[in-house]
Enzyme design. Structure first.
Site: not given
Length: 417
Positions: A239, A243, A295
């Protein structure tokens, strides 16, 4: 002197080649991106910067320990750093500058790379170290590859310090920082992290519980504060690489080397989770390198200071966001890809121009190469960025030197690191 002359000759040849071969004067203006910059001044600036960076790096290696990177200059010049490891906790900058990790605790030496039992971990393993209730400064006895069966759930006031050895957390679960405070992660290789879960996992000496499936992030920060992620090498996870969600704040992500990944960094849980408005994150002195797509970061709601990073690769965009985040980009170096449709640094999601034109996104002192451009919006007033300002930016011309040693360092005791 001969080396310098050779560099100048090489740079001159490169400049001539780029000027006379790299720009096709027969192309029509319609085939170029409207914001692309293709002129001799930009090429000359790139060559001049290359020469300056090479010269400065040689000087650093032979004549000086100082790099201009305030974190590194705080501790790396000390030949006895391995006797004074905890001094690192005094060197942070940005919104996570008050993260002390395990500074006030004892040392814990990880001697066993195993992770056979996530509910009852053996003493000497990394899992046994991070779940303890007391502050701990965690170091490693030797080089090791740690393949975790389940998420490594950290307790508060912990430092994971990989300096002096070569430590990889890879090919299994990775690190979860959930509802805790004061965490430092330094000097680790984190890669090939995989989804795990639907299992029992211990999070403290007195508690273990059922964990649903994890996404496979390299480092997942969830409802936590005072976090410093410094000098790690991260790549190729299921992923995100890092994060931070669910009202996490007071975070600094610095000196890391990111490579070979799609969705690099997500900061903010969802567009509807407005508690993320408290989020303040500093992203400084990192190198966003080869094989990255998007990102770097993608932001929601909060306040984000992106300062003195080196962006050498992206395929879609570098910095994105939704839900009106405040993004303060200062002193970064953005090198756009060859794809003329991917020159823009920025990307807004789920909003029309009539909405995002009010979002505060600014670029100040950034260096744009190969046609890169940053679409600004909102207020240009400095007061609008007060909550997204965490340290003084250095000149973007110094980014190559400041970020030259991004990633996990090859340190050995008795030598400057």
């Amino acid at each position: 002197m001969a080396i310098t002359q050779a560099l100048v000759l090489f740079a001159s040849a490169l400049l001539l080649s780029m000027l006379f071969n790299g720009v096709d004067s027969t192309r029509s203006n319609e085939t170029r991106h409207e914001h692309a910059v293709e002129n001799p001044d930009e090429v000359a600036a790139m060559v001049d910067m290359s020469i300056r960076n090479s010269t400065e790096r040689r000087r650093l290696g032979y004549f000086s320990c100082s790099t201009g990177n305030p974190i590194d200059d705080c501790w790396r010049c000390d030949r006895k750093w391995h006797f004074r490891r905890k001094h690192l906790a005094d060197c942070s900058i940005g919104f996570g500058r008050n993260a002390i990790g395990g500074r006030d605790g004892r040392y814990y030496v990880v001697s066993d790379p195993g992770d056979d039992n996530p509910v009852n971990p053996r003493p000497g393993t990394l899992r046994h170290a991070v779940i303890q209730d007391e502050p701990l400064w965690i170091v490693f006895k030797r080089d090791m590859v740690i393949t975790l069966k389940e998420e490594l759930i950290m307790n508060s006031f912990k430092t994971i310090d990989g300096r002096g050895v070569n430590v990889h957390i890879a090919n299994g679960a990775c690190i979860t920082i959930q509802f805790v405070t004061n965490i430092i992660i330094h000097g680790i290789h984190i890669h090939d992290c995989k989804p795990t879960g639907n299992a029992m996992v211990r999070s403290s000496p007195s508690h273990y519980g059922w964990r649903s499936m994890a996404d496979g992030d390299g480092i997942s920060i969830f409802g936590s504060s005072h976090i410093w992620i410094d000098h790690n090498s991260l790549s190729n996870c299921a992923d995100g690489l890092i994060d931070a969600v669910m009202a996490s704040t007071a975070i600094t992500i610095s000196n890391n080397y990111f490579t070979h990944h799609n969705e690099v960094m997500l900061l903010g849980h969802s567009d509807t989770y407005t508690r993320d408005k408290v989020m303040q994150v500093t992203i400084a002195y990192n190198h966003f390198g080869e094989g990255l797509i998007q990102r770097m970061p993608r932001c929601r709601h909060g306040y984000f200071h992106v300062v003195n990073n080196d962006y050498t690769h992206w395929e879609m965009y570098a910095i994105g966001g939704s839900a009106s985040p405040t993004i303060n980009s200062q002193g970064n170096r953005y090198l756009a890809p060859r794809n003329r449709f991917a020159k823009e640094v920025t990307k807004r999601d789920y909003a029309g121009h009539w909405q995002w034109k009010h979002w505060n996104w600014r670029s100040e002192g950034d260096l744009f190469l190969n046609g890169a451009f940053f679409t600004r919006s909102g207020s240009g007033l400095g007061a609008s960025y007060a909550r997204a300002s965490s340290l003084a930016a250095k000149s973007s011309t110094l980014v190559g030197v400041i970020t030259y040693n991004a990633g996990a360092l090859n340190c050995r005791g008795g030598r400057r690191c």
